[in-house]
Structure formats: C-alpha cells, structure tokens
Write an enzyme that holds these catalytic residues in place. Structure first.
Site, PDB file in Angstrom:
ATOM      1  N   ASP A  11      41.590 -14.597 -29.542  1.00 46.74           N
ATOM      2  CA  ASP A  11      41.386 -15.918 -28.946  1.00 46.74           C
ATOM      3  C   ASP A  11      41.685 -16.952 -30.038  1.00 46.74           C
ATOM      4  OD1 ASP A  11      39.153 -16.093 -30.573  1.00 46.74           O
ATOM      5  OD2 ASP A  11      37.717 -16.439 -28.954  1.00 46.74           O
ATOM      6  N   CYS A  68      38.433 -12.547 -32.746  1.00 47.50           N
ATOM      7  CA  CYS A  68      37.874 -13.781 -32.209  1.00 47.50           C
ATOM      8  C   CYS A  68      37.114 -14.409 -33.362  1.00 47.50           C
ATOM      9  CB  CYS A  68      37.020 -13.534 -30.964  1.00 47.50           C
ATOM     10  SG  CYS A  68      35.560 -12.507 -31.186  1.00 47.50           S
ATOM     11  N   THR A  70      34.013 -14.177 -34.386  1.00 49.35           N
ATOM     12  CA  THR A  70      33.189 -13.193 -35.095  1.00 49.35           C
ATOM     13  C   THR A  70      33.670 -11.756 -34.927  1.00 49.35           C
ATOM     14  OG1 THR A  70      31.807 -12.922 -33.150  1.00 49.35           O
ATOM     15  CG2 THR A  70      31.109 -14.593 -34.772  1.00 49.35           C
ATOM     16  N   HIS A 101      34.017   8.961 -37.856  1.00 48.86           N
ATOM     17  CA  HIS A 101      32.859   9.445 -37.105  1.00 48.86           C
ATOM     18  C   HIS A 101      32.893   9.087 -35.617  1.00 48.86           C
ATOM     19  CE1 HIS A 101      30.151   9.736 -40.952  1.00 48.86           C
ATOM     20  NE2 HIS A 101      31.257  10.444 -41.035  1.00 48.86           N
ATOM     21  N   HIS A 136      30.965  15.414 -34.627  1.00 49.14           N
ATOM     22  CA  HIS A 136      31.106  14.102 -33.990  1.00 49.14           C
ATOM     23  C   HIS A 136      31.652  14.186 -32.564  1.00 49.14           C
ATOM     24  CE1 HIS A 136      30.056  12.315 -37.774  1.00 49.14           C
ATOM     25  NE2 HIS A 136      31.029  12.979 -38.372  1.00 49.14           N
TER      26      HIS A 136
HETATM   27  C1  RB5 Z   1      34.907 -19.014 -29.503  1.00 50.34           C
HETATM   28  O1  RB5 Z   1      34.412 -20.255 -29.865  1.00 50.34           O
HETATM   29  C2  RB5 Z   1      33.996 -17.902 -29.991  1.00 50.34           C
HETATM   30  O2  RB5 Z   1      32.848 -17.875 -29.215  1.00 50.34           O
HETATM   31  C3  RB5 Z   1      34.702 -16.587 -29.944  1.00 50.34           C
HETATM   32  O3  RB5 Z   1      35.833 -16.661 -30.753  1.00 50.34           O
HETATM   33  C4  RB5 Z   1      33.959 -15.372 -30.425  1.00 50.34           C
HETATM   34  O4  RB5 Z   1      33.418 -15.564 -31.704  1.00 50.34           O
HETATM   35  C5  RB5 Z   1      33.002 -14.767 -29.498  1.00 50.34           C
HETATM   36  O5  RB5 Z   1      32.394 -13.725 -29.795  1.00 50.34           O
END
Ligand code: RB5
Length: 149
Positions: A11, A68, A70, A101, A136
């Site tokens: 994203d 994304c 995070t 694993h 595993h």
């Molecule tokens: C977008 O702002 C953010 O929420 C997305 O990139 C991501 O981190 C969601 O988990």
C-alpha cells in the site's frame, strides 16, 4: 539461489521501499511480478495482500512479499488464506526462522519501520533458507482449525 518468481505488493505505506526491493530482487536475477500499488496515493492494503496471495496460491509465484506501514495489516490479510503462511519481520533472524520452522511462503515488511538495507538483509535470509521439515510438518498441519477440531 536459483532465480524464482516473486510476487510483490504494497500500500502507500510501503510504496517507497517496494521500489527499492523490486530493483534489489531483479538485480539478484529473480522474476518479480509487481502487483502495485504504483504511486504513493492512498490505497487499501488488503486489496494488494489478496492479489499477491492469489499468485502464490496458484503457483505462479514461489513467494510473496508484502509491504504496508507496519507489515502487520498485510500479514493479517494474507493469513486469512489457509494456503498462506505469512510472517511480519523487521530483522533477518525472524525471516530465516519463519522459513525454517513455519515454511512461510509470504513475508510482510513495514515500510515505515525499516530501511532499505535492513529489508535487503531480511529478504536475503528469507529466500536463502529452506524449510527444515521434520517435527515442523505436523505443527504446520495443526495451523488449520479443521485439524484442531
Ligand atoms: C496505512 O496508513 C497503514 O494503516 C497501513 O499501511 C498498515 O500499516 C496497516 O497495517
């Protein structure tokens, strides 16, 4: 390692890092299927998670890479697919062990958490590590709630 096909998606939160990773993976000889997004405009991360997972599930890509902000939202979306084992990683040890694993077939990275060099190390470890099998295998079978019942 031998060249493979890798599907990648992001994203807006991982857009800049994805651009660097596509170049890195292509320079390493891999066939990279870049499924977007293709600009920093805001988009919804599940749309791209599902596109990448579809390629892995169909066997058109050996591995998927998702980004994304995070990596967490992407990992949640990817793991809704029973065929997908996706780990979010911010360092190489997690990437190595999730291959060894968990037989992870998708990795999720946080474009707002890590820099390019860390991401290169993470992908290098992920791609270089083979699933260990052995004890595993049965554990992975138990990931499915159907097997748990
Ligand atoms: C977008 O702002 C953010 O929420 C997305 O990139 C991501 O981190 C969601 O988990």
């Amino acid at each position: 390692m031998d060249p493979i096909t890798i599907a990648i998606g992001t994203d807006h939160g991982g857009f800049r890092l994805k651009t660097a990773l596509v170049t890195f993976l292509r320079d390493a000889g891999h066939d990279v299927n870049d499924l977007g997004c293709h600009s920093p405009d805001r988009v919804d991360y599940p749309d791209f998670a599902h596109k990448v997972c579809a390629e892995v599930i169909a066997g058109r890509a050996r591995f998927g890479v998702l980004l994304c902000g995070t990596g967490v939202g992407m990992a949640i979306a990817a793991n809704r697919h029973p065929e997908i084992r996706c780990a979010q990683a911010s360092e190489a040890t997690t990437a190595r062990l999730t291959r060894a694993h968990n037989d992870a077939n998708v990795i999720a990275l946080g474009g707002r958490l890590i820099g390019e060099e860390a991401a290169f190390d993470i992908l290098t470890a992920f791609l270089a590590t083979k699933f260990e099998g052995g004890r595993h295998v049965a554990r992975i079978a138990k990931l499915s709630p159907k097997e748990f019942a």
